[in-house]
Design a protein around this motif. Structure first.
Motif, PDB file in Angstrom:
ATOM      1  N   GLY A 111       0.812  -1.210   0.000  1.00 43.45           N
ATOM      2  CA  GLY A 111       0.000   0.000   0.000  1.00 43.45           C
ATOM      3  C   GLY A 111       0.842   1.255   0.000  1.00 43.45           C
ATOM      4  N   SER A 112       1.884   1.293   0.824  1.00 41.56           N
ATOM      5  CA  SER A 112       2.742   2.478   0.861  1.00 41.56           C
ATOM      6  C   SER A 112       3.535   2.612  -0.436  1.00 41.56           C
ATOM      7  CB  SER A 112       3.678   2.437   2.063  1.00 41.56           C
ATOM      8  OG  SER A 112       4.568   1.372   1.963  1.00 41.56           O
ATOM      9  N   ARG A 113       3.955   1.482  -1.009  1.00 39.70           N
ATOM     10  CA  ARG A 113       4.679   1.504  -2.288  1.00 39.70           C
ATOM     11  C   ARG A 113       3.788   2.070  -3.400  1.00 39.70           C
ATOM     12  NH1 ARG A 113       9.997   0.278  -4.019  1.00 39.70           N
ATOM     13  NH2 ARG A 113       9.873  -0.303  -6.175  1.00 39.70           N
ATOM     14  N   LYS A 114       2.549   1.617  -3.422  1.00 38.76           N
ATOM     15  CA  LYS A 114       1.595   2.098  -4.428  1.00 38.76           C
ATOM     16  C   LYS A 114       1.330   3.595  -4.247  1.00 38.76           C
ATOM     17  CE  LYS A 114      -3.235   1.517  -5.735  1.00 38.76           C
ATOM     18  NZ  LYS A 114      -4.480   0.798  -5.432  1.00 38.76           N
ATOM     19  N   ASN A 115       1.156   4.039  -3.008  1.00 44.27           N
ATOM     20  CA  ASN A 115       0.911   5.458  -2.754  1.00 44.27           C
ATOM     21  C   ASN A 115       2.109   6.315  -3.147  1.00 44.27           C
ATOM     22  OD1 ASN A 115      -1.654   4.985  -1.798  1.00 44.27           O
ATOM     23  ND2 ASN A 115      -1.005   4.849   0.328  1.00 44.27           N
ATOM     24  N   ASP A 116       3.308   5.837  -2.875  1.00 46.20           N
ATOM     25  CA  ASP A 116       4.507   6.583  -3.271  1.00 46.20           C
ATOM     26  C   ASP A 116       4.574   6.757  -4.786  1.00 46.20           C
ATOM     27  OD1 ASP A 116       5.253   6.749  -0.632  1.00 46.20           O
ATOM     28  OD2 ASP A 116       6.746   5.144  -0.759  1.00 46.20           O
ATOM     29  N   LEU A 118       2.046   6.632  -6.921  1.00 42.89           N
ATOM     30  CA  LEU A 118       0.970   7.505  -7.371  1.00 42.89           C
ATOM     31  C   LEU A 118       1.279   8.968  -7.075  1.00 42.89           C
ATOM     32  CD1 LEU A 118      -2.179   5.409  -6.429  1.00 42.89           C
ATOM     33  CD2 LEU A 118      -1.270   5.852  -8.699  1.00 42.89           C
ATOM     34  N   GLN A 119       1.884   9.249  -5.923  1.00 41.22           N
ATOM     35  CA  GLN A 119       2.253  10.626  -5.605  1.00 41.22           C
ATOM     36  C   GLN A 119       3.288  11.158  -6.590  1.00 41.22           C
ATOM     37  OE1 GLN A 119       0.938  12.777  -3.507  1.00 41.22           O
ATOM     38  NE2 GLN A 119      -0.547  11.222  -2.867  1.00 41.22           N
ATOM     39  N   ARG A 122       1.462  12.004  -9.768  1.00 42.83           N
ATOM     40  CA  ARG A 122       0.672  13.236  -9.630  1.00 42.83           C
ATOM     41  C   ARG A 122       1.563  14.475  -9.693  1.00 42.83           C
ATOM     42  NH1 ARG A 122      -2.549  10.339  -5.161  1.00 42.83           N
ATOM     43  NH2 ARG A 122      -4.324   9.564  -6.342  1.00 42.83           N
TER      44      ARG A 122
END
Length: 126
Positions: A111-116, A118-119, A122
């Motif tokens: 989850g943290s890897r995916k969020n990183d 995606l950020q 963006r």
């Protein structure tokens, strides 16, 4: 004779309960300081495996990654084959360790890897 069989049965149940208590982690007590030495060691090995092996191929959670499997090409199989398990670990104990200890940690890492990622995407498209 019956008492001996009942005694053996109770010993086996006690052994299984001790294993459950040792390797299961309640969702409320996910702080690293509340974990036992064995649990911290396993999670450390999981982090190492994620960085060295799985993050090379897995960037986002794949469908079925969280299923218990002993196949060598599955996410569970790769992790369990490299993590140092207690001696004499049977399939039930491996499943317990996977479900209660390793899978929540992997879910958090993915989850943290995916969020990183995606950020970063963006920021590029702002």
């Amino acid at each position: 004779m019956e008492l001996q069989a009942e005694n053996e049965n109770l010993k086996e149940q006690l052994k299984q309960m001790k294993q459950q208590m040792t390797y299961s982690v309640s969702t409320k007590a996910r702080k690293k300081k509340d974990l036992t030495k064995e649990q911290r060691q396993m999670l450390s090995e999981v982090g190492s495996i994620m960085r060295k092996v799985l993050f090379r191929t897995v960037k986002f959670p794949i469908v079925g990654w969280d299923k218990y499997s002993e196949k060598s090409n599955s996410c569970c199989g790769k992790v369990l084959s490299t993590v140092k398990l207690p001696p004499g670990a049977d399939e039930n104990l491996k499943r317990l360790i996977w479900d209660d200890l390793i899978k929540p940690e992997l879910s958090s890492m993915l989850g943290s890897r995916k969020n990183d990622m995606l950020q970063d995407m963006r920021k590029q498209h702002e």
